[in-house]
Design a protein around this motif. Structure first.
Motif, PDB file in Angstrom:
ATOM      1  N   UNK A 101       0.343  -1.697  -0.121  1.00 34.55           N
ATOM      2  CA  UNK A 101       0.241   0.103  -0.545  1.00 34.55           C
ATOM      3  C   UNK A 101       0.810   1.383   0.036  1.00 34.55           C
ATOM      4  N   UNK A 102       2.163   1.011   0.765  1.00 34.13           N
ATOM      5  CA  UNK A 102       2.664   2.292   1.080  1.00 34.13           C
ATOM      6  C   UNK A 102       3.564   2.876  -0.697  1.00 34.13           C
ATOM      7  N   UNK A 103       3.727   1.438  -1.263  1.00 32.77           N
ATOM      8  CA  UNK A 103       4.714   1.710  -1.999  1.00 32.77           C
ATOM      9  C   UNK A 103       3.733   2.370  -3.022  1.00 32.77           C
ATOM     10  N   UNK A 129       4.343   5.782   6.368  1.00 29.49           N
ATOM     11  CA  UNK A 129       5.858   5.666   8.069  1.00 29.49           C
ATOM     12  C   UNK A 129       6.386   4.747   7.056  1.00 29.49           C
ATOM     13  N   UNK A 130       7.521   5.493   7.726  1.00 28.12           N
ATOM     14  CA  UNK A 130       8.514   4.763   6.533  1.00 28.12           C
ATOM     15  C   UNK A 130       9.476   3.940   7.548  1.00 28.12           C
ATOM     16  N   UNK A 131       9.004   3.794   8.783  1.00 26.24           N
ATOM     17  CA  UNK A 131       9.824   3.023  10.262  1.00 26.24           C
ATOM     18  C   UNK A 131       9.215   1.947   9.668  1.00 26.24           C
ATOM     19  N   UNK A 132       7.892   1.911   9.186  1.00 22.10           N
ATOM     20  CA  UNK A 132       7.707   0.829   9.163  1.00 22.10           C
ATOM     21  C   UNK A 132       7.342  -0.130   7.183  1.00 22.10           C
ATOM     22  N   UNK A 134      10.388  -2.412   4.919  1.00 18.40           N
ATOM     23  CA  UNK A 134      11.662  -2.634   5.085  1.00 18.40           C
ATOM     24  C   UNK A 134      12.844  -1.582   3.469  1.00 18.40           C
ATOM     25  N   UNK A 135      13.917  -1.521   3.831  1.00 18.47           N
ATOM     26  CA  UNK A 135      15.223  -1.177   3.600  1.00 18.47           C
ATOM     27  C   UNK A 135      14.557  -0.696   1.909  1.00 18.47           C
ATOM     28  N   UNK A 136      14.228  -1.997   0.920  1.00 21.85           N
ATOM     29  CA  UNK A 136      14.008  -1.148   0.143  1.00 21.85           C
ATOM     30  C   UNK A 136      13.041  -0.384  -0.794  1.00 21.85           C
ATOM     31  N   UNK A 137      11.920  -0.761  -0.097  1.00 14.60           N
ATOM     32  CA  UNK A 137      10.799   0.397   0.207  1.00 14.60           C
ATOM     33  C   UNK A 137      11.519   2.018   1.377  1.00 14.60           C
ATOM     34  N   UNK A 138      12.146   1.678   2.061  1.00 13.45           N
ATOM     35  CA  UNK A 138      12.392   3.017   2.227  1.00 13.45           C
ATOM     36  C   UNK A 138      13.234   3.531   1.749  1.00 13.45           C
ATOM     37  N   UNK A 139      14.089   3.447   0.937  1.00 12.98           N
ATOM     38  CA  UNK A 139      14.987   3.912  -0.458  1.00 12.98           C
ATOM     39  C   UNK A 139      13.522   4.113  -1.308  1.00 12.98           C
ATOM     40  N   UNK A 140      12.849   3.894  -1.527  1.00 16.01           N
ATOM     41  CA  UNK A 140      12.309   4.495  -2.803  1.00 16.01           C
ATOM     42  C   UNK A 140      11.471   6.004  -2.370  1.00 16.01           C
ATOM     43  N   UNK A 142      12.572   7.742   0.022  1.00 19.53           N
ATOM     44  CA  UNK A 142      13.206   8.741   0.799  1.00 19.53           C
ATOM     45  C   UNK A 142      13.883   9.399  -0.615  1.00 19.53           C
ATOM     46  N   UNK A 143      13.842   8.447  -1.720  1.00 17.40           N
ATOM     47  CA  UNK A 143      14.469   9.191  -3.129  1.00 17.40           C
ATOM     48  C   UNK A 143      13.131   9.623  -3.624  1.00 17.40           C
ATOM     49  N   UNK A 144      11.748   9.509  -3.535  1.00 16.03           N
ATOM     50  CA  UNK A 144      10.750  10.548  -3.907  1.00 16.03           C
ATOM     51  C   UNK A 144      11.026  11.177  -3.163  1.00 16.03           C
ATOM     52  N   UNK A 145      10.638  11.882  -2.005  1.00 14.73           N
ATOM     53  CA  UNK A 145      11.116  12.902  -1.202  1.00 14.73           C
ATOM     54  C   UNK A 145      11.242  13.651  -1.567  1.00 14.73           C
TER      55      UNK A 145
END
Length: 274
Positions: A101-103, A129-132, A134-140, A142-145
């Motif tokens: 859902x976040x992606x 909520x980026x803390x929830x 996994x690393x690959x999705x968190x990279x996406x 931060x990259x989008x932001x």
């Protein structure tokens, strides 16, 4: 627009002795044969579509929709939105994971930012909520932001908002670097991008050059890195090298191919103002 830009460049060749004629000739040839690269892109998209079938699992279908969204985003925006909506519908019909859902939110926000709706994109990203993740999705995330704030800063011109958005872009770039392998081309590229945003032009130049050594030319990140290198050289006052890398960025834009033509427009404006 491409035809007008090409005409301007070609009509100005006799006044541009400092430019590499061979590189300009290559750009000329690629622009005239852009249909070949578009067909290659479409063939790649069609091969993904051919994988879709009624027997696929939800995750397999979601993967294909995601691949199609990524292929279309900077190529045919309306089609990208079609596959984003299909992913959204597919996720709403089952017990979707938070990451999925976040992606979808991240991709929707990128689509908004691509069409100039920066504030709406940021507001949507803030619901993730980026803390929830996994690393690959968190990279996406931060990259989008960082990308949204960075482009928003550029569109804001010489205003206090531009400074604020550029600072926020750097904050998210720092976060992105923290979750990226520091030996990867992506890390080196983002490190160079951070240096460029801080006007550390020599640092940016050296790292863009290093990143470009291992990035294929027919990718969006190559076009972005080549453009960043051109801006680094411009910041250092080396206009000949800046023009050379604007040409390389424009070539990459065409062979990928991307609808983004910032390098080509910058090159035409630079030639016009000579």
């Amino acid at each position: 627009m491409k035809t007008r830009l090409l005409t301007l460049i070609l009509c100005s060749l006799t006044t541009l002795s400092a430019l590499s004629m061979s590189e300009l000739s290559k750009l000329d040839e690629i622009l005239l044969n852009r249909s070949y690269y578009i067909k290659s892109k479409q063939d790649r998209i069609d091969s993904i579509k051919n994988e879709l079938n009624s027997g696929m699992s939800c995750n397999e279908r979601l993967k294909c929709y995601d691949d199609l969204y990524r292929e279309y985003l900077t190529f045919r925006f309306d089609s990208a939105m079609v596959y984003l909506e299909r992913s959204d519908i597919l996720l709403s019909s089952g017990n979707a994971q938070y990451t999925d859902k976040a992606l979808i939110k991240i991709h929707r926000a990128l689509s908004m930012a691509t069409s100039g709706h920066f504030s709406e994109a940021v507001e949507l990203l803030k619901t993730v909520d980026s803390s929830l993740l996994p690393e690959e999705a968190r990279r996406e995330f931060y990259s989008a932001m960082q990308w949204t704030y960075g482009v928003w800063a550029e569109y804001s011109g010489q205003t206090t908002f531009a400074t604020e958005y550029n600072d926020l872009s750097i904050v998210y770039l720092d976060s992105l670097l923290m979750v990226t392998d520091n030996t990867s081309p992506d890390y080196i590229y983002h490190f160079a991008d951070r240096a460029l945003r801080n006007r550390e032009y020599a640092v940016a130049r050296d790292n863009y050059i290093k990143a470009l050594e291992s990035i294929p030319q027919d990718t969006r990140i190559y076009a972005q890195a080549a453009y960043g290198l051109a801006m680094s050289y411009r910041g250092l006052g080396d206009l000949d090298s800046s023009r050379e890398w604007l040409i390389n960025a424009a070539i990459s834009d065409q062979i990928t191919p991307l609808k983004e033509n910032l390098a080509l427009q910058e090159l035409a404006l630079e030639i016009k103002n000579r």
